[in-house]
Write a protein that holds these residues in place. Structure first.
Motif, short mmCIF file in Angstrom:
data_model
loop_
_atom_site.label_atom_id
_atom_site.label_comp_id
_atom_site.label_asym_id
_atom_site.label_seq_id
_atom_site.Cartn_x
_atom_site.Cartn_y
_atom_site.Cartn_z
N ALA A 42 0.84 -1.20 0.00
CA ALA A 42 0.00 0.00 0.00
C ALA A 42 0.88 1.25 0.00
O ALA A 42 0.58 2.24 -0.68
CB ALA A 42 -0.93 -0.01 1.22
N GLU A 43 1.97 1.19 0.75
CA GLU A 43 2.92 2.32 0.79
C GLU A 43 3.55 2.53 -0.60
O GLU A 43 3.67 3.66 -1.07
CB GLU A 43 4.00 2.00 1.83
CG GLU A 43 4.83 3.18 2.28
CD GLU A 43 4.06 4.25 3.02
OE1 GLU A 43 3.31 3.90 3.95
OE2 GLU A 43 4.20 5.43 2.65
N VAL A 44 3.91 1.43 -1.24
CA VAL A 44 4.47 1.52 -2.60
C VAL A 44 3.44 2.14 -3.55
O VAL A 44 3.75 3.06 -4.31
CB VAL A 44 4.89 0.11 -3.11
CG1 VAL A 44 5.27 0.16 -4.60
CG2 VAL A 44 6.05 -0.44 -2.29
N ALA A 45 2.22 1.67 -3.46
CA ALA A 45 1.15 2.16 -4.35
C ALA A 45 0.87 3.65 -4.14
O ALA A 45 0.48 4.35 -5.08
CB ALA A 45 -0.12 1.35 -4.14
N SER A 46 1.11 4.14 -2.92
CA SER A 46 0.85 5.55 -2.63
C SER A 46 1.88 6.46 -3.29
O SER A 46 1.67 7.67 -3.39
CB SER A 46 0.85 5.80 -1.12
OG SER A 46 2.19 5.90 -0.65
N GLY A 47 3.00 5.88 -3.70
CA GLY A 47 4.03 6.68 -4.37
C GLY A 47 4.88 7.51 -3.43
O GLY A 47 5.66 8.36 -3.87
N SER A 48 4.78 7.27 -2.12
CA SER A 48 5.55 8.05 -1.13
C SER A 48 7.04 7.73 -1.24
O SER A 48 7.43 6.73 -1.86
CB SER A 48 5.07 7.71 0.28
OG SER A 48 5.42 6.39 0.60
N GLU A 49 7.86 8.56 -0.60
CA GLU A 49 9.31 8.32 -0.58
C GLU A 49 9.60 6.97 0.07
O GLU A 49 10.41 6.19 -0.42
CB GLU A 49 10.01 9.43 0.21
CG GLU A 49 10.34 10.67 -0.61
CD GLU A 49 11.01 10.35 -1.94
OE1 GLU A 49 12.03 9.63 -1.94
OE2 GLU A 49 10.49 10.80 -2.99
N ALA A 50 8.92 6.70 1.21
CA ALA A 50 9.12 5.42 1.91
C ALA A 50 8.75 4.26 0.99
O ALA A 50 9.44 3.24 0.94
CB ALA A 50 8.28 5.38 3.18
N GLY A 51 7.67 4.44 0.24
CA GLY A 51 7.22 3.40 -0.68
C GLY A 51 8.24 3.13 -1.78
O GLY A 51 8.51 1.98 -2.12
N LYS A 52 8.82 4.20 -2.29
CA LYS A 52 9.83 4.03 -3.35
C LYS A 52 11.04 3.26 -2.83
O LYS A 52 11.58 2.39 -3.50
CB LYS A 52 10.28 5.40 -3.87
CG LYS A 52 9.28 5.99 -4.84
CD LYS A 52 9.76 7.31 -5.44
CE LYS A 52 8.59 7.97 -6.14
NZ LYS A 52 8.47 9.39 -5.81
N LYS A 53 11.42 3.60 -1.62
CA LYS A 53 12.57 2.93 -1.03
C LYS A 53 12.23 1.44 -0.79
O LYS A 53 13.02 0.55 -1.11
CB LYS A 53 12.94 3.62 0.29
CG LYS A 53 14.25 3.18 0.82
CD LYS A 53 14.89 4.20 1.74
CE LYS A 53 16.23 3.66 2.24
NZ LYS A 53 16.55 4.09 3.59
N ALA A 54 11.04 1.20 -0.23
CA ALA A 54 10.64 -0.18 0.07
C ALA A 54 10.61 -1.03 -1.20
O ALA A 54 11.05 -2.18 -1.20
CB ALA A 54 9.26 -0.18 0.73
N GLU A 55 10.14 -0.44 -2.28
CA GLU A 55 9.97 -1.20 -3.51
C GLU A 55 11.29 -1.79 -4.02
O GLU A 55 11.32 -2.91 -4.53
CB GLU A 55 9.34 -0.33 -4.60
CG GLU A 55 8.95 -1.14 -5.82
CD GLU A 55 8.20 -0.31 -6.85
OE1 GLU A 55 8.39 0.92 -6.88
OE2 GLU A 55 7.44 -0.93 -7.62
#
Ligand code: AP5
Length: 220
Positions: A42-55
């Motif tokens: 969900a964090e990745v899908a939101s496009g957030s900085e944390a999501g980008k890193k997690a991906e």
């Protein structure tokens, strides 16, 4: 006195059937399902900085760094719904550090379920898996075939290839013993190399028995 809400952790290799069993457990015991992988997706899908890193870690099958995971899971567990009705934590903790962090926060399950499936069986489970984004149901092209009418909308996870599975498995095997070490006294190992219903029957038995004892204790 009312019995305290049930708290359960579930672990197992990638594609061992955690998500599948969680859907069944939630249906019967009405726990709040908290999946570390789902929270991260969900964090990745939101496009957030944390999501980008997690991906970048998830797509390789490596554990996402603790700074992105630990607070996220602790926050979710502390929310009202989970506290009131009980929780089912899926895919966390996945390392000794994560177990340590959650112990320090005073968070401990009543039961820790480990689903055991040999590596060679997991390849077919991973490559045949499909998800229905509308209902969040997990299907398998051979073991749980989806209805024909929804096949067009099913999606496959980008890390569900034989190649990516290898890293995910390595990560799992490297960490699982250390994690289990924290929960030896409440560990239930379940043979996951059976039908989904047979696996659930065993889990259901364990959780029902636990609840029964708890409600007797609360009433005494
Ligand atoms: P996550 O989403 O947790 O993935 P995973 O652990 O690899 O587990 P899966 O979701 O792939 O499988 P499952 O056990 O739920 O199996 P399912 O029920 O779908 O994590 C993904 C990534 O996020 C990680 O690689 C990591 O990068 C990151 N991450 C997550 N948590 C983290 C953490 N704590 N710290 C750091 N990073 C973290 O079943 C699989 C298939 O088999 C399905 O098609 C199903 O229909 C079928 N099936 C299920 N049971 C049976 C059965 N009994 N017989 C036949 N088929 C079956």
């Amino acid at each position: 006195v009312e019995a305290a809400p049930l708290k359960v952790m579930i672990a197992g290799a990638p594609a061992a059937g955690k998500g599948t069993q969680c859907q069944k457990i939630v249906d019967k015991f009405s726990l709040v399902h908290i999946s570390a992988g789902d929270l991260l997706r969900a964090e990745v899908a939101s496009g957030s900085e944390a999501g980008k890193k997690a991906e970048s870690f998830m797509s390789q099958g490596y554990l996402v760094p603790n700074e992105l995971v630990v607070e996220m899971v602790k926050n979710r567990l502390s929310q009202e719904d989970a506290q009131q009705t009980g929780w089912l934590l899926d895919g966390y903790p996945r390392s000794a550090d994560q177990a340590e962090a959650i112990e320090e926060a005073g968070i401990r399950p009543d039961v820790f379920i480990l689903i055991d499936v040999p590596d060679n069986e997991l390849v077919e489970r991973v490559t045949g898996r499909r998800l229905d984004p509308d209902t969040n149901t997990i299907y398998h092209m051979k073991f749980k075939p989806p209805p024909e009418s929804i096949v067009h909308r099913l999606v496959q996870r980008s890390d569900d290839t034989e190649d990516k599975l290898r890293n995910r498995l390595e990560t799992h095997h490297k960490n699982v013993e250390a994690v289990i070490g924290y929960y030896k006294d409440i560990l239930i190992e379940v043979d996951g190399q059976r039908s989904m219903d047979e696996v659930f029957a065993e889990i259901d038995g364990v959780l029902s028995a636990f609840k029964e004892v708890e409600s007797l204790r609360a009433a005494a």
